[in-house]
Design a protein around this motif. Structure first.
Motif, PDB file in Angstrom:
ATOM      1  N   LEU A 106       6.168   2.459   0.792  1.00 21.01           N
ATOM      2  CA  LEU A 106       5.330   1.292   0.536  1.00 21.01           C
ATOM      3  C   LEU A 106       5.352   0.365   1.734  1.00 21.01           C
ATOM      4  O   LEU A 106       6.421   0.088   2.282  1.00 21.01           O
ATOM      5  CB  LEU A 106       5.825   0.531  -0.694  1.00 21.01           C
ATOM      6  CG  LEU A 106       5.760   1.254  -2.033  1.00 21.01           C
ATOM      7  CD1 LEU A 106       6.223   0.328  -3.148  1.00 21.01           C
ATOM      8  CD2 LEU A 106       4.368   1.761  -2.319  1.00 21.01           C
ATOM      9  N   GLU A 153      -1.416   6.985   4.629  1.00 18.23           N
ATOM     10  CA  GLU A 153      -1.918   6.006   3.675  1.00 18.23           C
ATOM     11  C   GLU A 153      -2.774   6.685   2.616  1.00 18.23           C
ATOM     12  O   GLU A 153      -3.629   7.512   2.911  1.00 18.23           O
ATOM     13  CB  GLU A 153      -2.737   4.956   4.409  1.00 18.23           C
ATOM     14  CG  GLU A 153      -3.159   3.780   3.560  1.00 18.23           C
ATOM     15  CD  GLU A 153      -3.845   2.697   4.377  1.00 18.23           C
ATOM     16  OE1 GLU A 153      -4.122   1.624   3.815  1.00 18.23           O
ATOM     17  OE2 GLU A 153      -4.088   2.936   5.576  1.00 18.23           O
ATOM     18  N   GLU A 154      -2.512   6.319   1.353  1.00 18.62           N
ATOM     19  CA  GLU A 154      -3.305   6.830   0.244  1.00 18.62           C
ATOM     20  C   GLU A 154      -4.446   5.889  -0.063  1.00 18.62           C
ATOM     21  O   GLU A 154      -4.327   4.667   0.058  1.00 18.62           O
ATOM     22  CB  GLU A 154      -2.432   7.004  -0.998  1.00 18.62           C
ATOM     23  CG  GLU A 154      -1.371   8.076  -0.858  1.00 18.62           C
ATOM     24  CD  GLU A 154      -0.635   8.308  -2.167  1.00 18.62           C
ATOM     25  OE1 GLU A 154      -0.725   9.418  -2.697  1.00 18.62           O
ATOM     26  OE2 GLU A 154       0.034   7.387  -2.648  1.00 18.62           O
ATOM     27  N   GLN A 170       0.844  -1.184   0.000  1.00 21.07           N
ATOM     28  CA  GLN A 170       0.000   0.000   0.000  1.00 21.07           C
ATOM     29  C   GLN A 170       0.883   1.239   0.000  1.00 21.07           C
ATOM     30  O   GLN A 170       1.902   1.274   0.687  1.00 21.07           O
ATOM     31  CB  GLN A 170      -0.886  -0.005   1.250  1.00 21.07           C
ATOM     32  CG  GLN A 170      -1.693   1.258   1.439  1.00 21.07           C
ATOM     33  CD  GLN A 170      -2.710   1.486   0.329  1.00 21.07           C
ATOM     34  OE1 GLN A 170      -3.409   0.558  -0.063  1.00 21.07           O
ATOM     35  NE2 GLN A 170      -2.775   2.696  -0.188  1.00 21.07           N
ATOM     36  N   ASN A 171       0.488   2.232  -0.792  1.00 20.28           N
ATOM     37  CA  ASN A 171       1.241   3.480  -0.844  1.00 20.28           C
ATOM     38  C   ASN A 171       0.954   4.356   0.370  1.00 20.28           C
ATOM     39  O   ASN A 171      -0.201   4.532   0.765  1.00 20.28           O
ATOM     40  CB  ASN A 171       0.874   4.275  -2.102  1.00 20.28           C
ATOM     41  CG  ASN A 171       1.475   3.690  -3.356  1.00 20.28           C
ATOM     42  OD1 ASN A 171       2.296   2.780  -3.298  1.00 20.28           O
ATOM     43  ND2 ASN A 171       1.061   4.207  -4.488  1.00 20.28           N
ATOM     44  N   TYR A 172       2.012   4.934   0.926  1.00 15.89           N
ATOM     45  CA  TYR A 172       1.905   5.947   1.967  1.00 15.89           C
ATOM     46  C   TYR A 172       2.627   7.197   1.454  1.00 15.89           C
ATOM     47  O   TYR A 172       3.818   7.145   1.147  1.00 15.89           O
ATOM     48  CB  TYR A 172       2.545   5.482   3.267  1.00 15.89           C
ATOM     49  CG  TYR A 172       1.706   4.488   4.038  1.00 15.89           C
ATOM     50  CD1 TYR A 172       1.121   4.839   5.253  1.00 15.89           C
ATOM     51  CD2 TYR A 172       1.504   3.205   3.560  1.00 15.89           C
ATOM     52  CE1 TYR A 172       0.346   3.929   5.967  1.00 15.89           C
ATOM     53  CE2 TYR A 172       0.738   2.284   4.271  1.00 15.89           C
ATOM     54  CZ  TYR A 172       0.160   2.653   5.463  1.00 15.89           C
ATOM     55  OH  TYR A 172      -0.598   1.748   6.172  1.00 15.89           O
ATOM     56  N   GLY A 195      -2.882   4.014   9.839  1.00 13.72           N
ATOM     57  CA  GLY A 195      -2.760   4.702   8.561  1.00 13.72           C
ATOM     58  C   GLY A 195      -1.641   5.714   8.466  1.00 13.72           C
ATOM     59  O   GLY A 195      -1.539   6.436   7.474  1.00 13.72           O
ATOM     60  N   VAL A 237      -6.868   3.545  -2.014  1.00 16.12           N
ATOM     61  CA  VAL A 237      -6.661   2.641  -3.129  1.00 16.12           C
ATOM     62  C   VAL A 237      -7.741   2.888  -4.181  1.00 16.12           C
ATOM     63  O   VAL A 237      -8.937   2.874  -3.874  1.00 16.12           O
ATOM     64  CB  VAL A 237      -6.703   1.176  -2.669  1.00 16.12           C
ATOM     65  CG1 VAL A 237      -6.518   0.228  -3.865  1.00 16.12           C
ATOM     66  CG2 VAL A 237      -5.649   0.921  -1.609  1.00 16.12           C
ATOM     67  N   ASP A 240       3.603  -3.368   3.463  1.00 16.80           N
ATOM     68  CA  ASP A 240       2.779  -4.564   3.424  1.00 16.80           C
ATOM     69  C   ASP A 240       2.345  -4.805   4.862  1.00 16.80           C
ATOM     70  O   ASP A 240       3.119  -5.290   5.679  1.00 16.80           O
ATOM     71  CB  ASP A 240       3.578  -5.744   2.887  1.00 16.80           C
ATOM     72  CG  ASP A 240       2.848  -7.065   3.050  1.00 16.80           C
ATOM     73  OD1 ASP A 240       1.604  -7.040   3.113  1.00 16.80           O
ATOM     74  OD2 ASP A 240       3.515  -8.108   3.141  1.00 16.80           O
ATOM     75  N   LYS A 241       1.123  -4.365   5.184  1.00 22.85           N
ATOM     76  CA  LYS A 241       0.642  -4.358   6.565  1.00 22.85           C
ATOM     77  C   LYS A 241       1.574  -3.476   7.396  1.00 22.85           C
ATOM     78  O   LYS A 241       1.660  -2.289   7.179  1.00 22.85           O
ATOM     79  CB  LYS A 241       0.541  -5.779   7.095  1.00 22.85           C
ATOM     80  CG  LYS A 241      -0.498  -6.622   6.352  1.00 22.85           C
ATOM     81  CD  LYS A 241      -0.626  -8.013   6.935  1.00 22.85           C
ATOM     82  CE  LYS A 241      -1.690  -8.803   6.189  1.00 22.85           C
ATOM     83  NZ  LYS A 241      -1.803 -10.196   6.709  1.00 22.85           N
TER      84      LYS A 241
END
Length: 224
Positions: free
Chosen positions: A76, A218-219, A42-44, A171, A221, A78-79
């Protein structure tokens, strides 16, 4: 600066990651090192106004310190695990915090000159993580990764390693690190005792310290 457009990415991960400073105008696509497997990341987005980069330069009998502005970046995850990212430092914004008036201006102008960072020719500095090792049993509030990567200054790239503390909660991701680099490896040799003799109290230490504190959110999705 074209030489700096390698794969200049900053980040951290469990196993491996990419943690980078990229040049303005470069695509901010997070990249995972070649030896990683695919992850659901996930992008931050790094928030420059909430992030901070400071520098310390030491000399015989004293030191100077200041700031450099972080302009943009992406991390980036992952969890709760770092997997990659990017960020940009704008070297034209370098400041000094411990001097005032004319002394302050003279030092800042000198730091921007070819004796130091050649800012007119190289307005950005970059770092790209090439490998990251989690620290086993890291205590809360301490570094939980060892980051290794490519630091690019003045168009010159060298590898460095340093500990970093990377966390994510509700987040918001944070990445904190203190790293030191030998400036002479980036052709910054002004008053270095390793290159000039009889400097006495005019000598400047080769190690420069950077304190990095990144905050990323967090961006959303995009729905397909």
């Amino acid at each position: 600066m074209k030489k700096m457009l390698l794969s200049l990415m900053v980040a951290a991960a469990v196993g491996v990651s990419a943690f980078t400073m990229v040049a303005p105008g470069s695509p901010e696509k997070a990249m995972a090192p070649k030896n990683t497997v695919a992850y659901a990341v996930q992008n931050y987005k790094v928030i420059p106004a909430e992030s901070k980069i400071t520098w310390i330069g030491r000399k015989v009998g004293g030191e100077h310190n200041g700031n450099v502005t972080l302009t943009s970046g992406t991390l980036l995850l992952d969890k709760a695990s770092f997997r990659g990212g990017t960020f940009v430092m704008d070297m034209t914004t370098i400041t000094c915090n411990d001097l005032e008036g004319g002394s302050n201006k003279r030092l800042v102008d000198h730091l921007k000159s070819d004796d130091f960072f050649s800012v007119a020719k190289n307005p950005t500095a970059m770092f790209a993580v090439t490998n990251l090792t989690p620290k086993a049993n890291a205590k809360a509030g301490t570094a939980n990764y060892i980051v290794t990567g490519d630091l690019t200054i003045k168009g010159i790239t060298n590898q460095i390693s340093f500990p970093a503390m990377v966390n994510v909660k509700k987040g918001v991701a944070t990445a904190k690190a203190t790293l030191k680099f030998d400036r002479t490896k980036w052709d910054i040799k002004f008053r270095s005792g390793n290159f000039f003799e009889n400097l006495g109290d005019k000598a400047i230490q080769d190690d420069v310290e950077l304190n990095i504190n990144l905050v990323a959110k967090e961006e959303a999705v995009a729905k397909k």
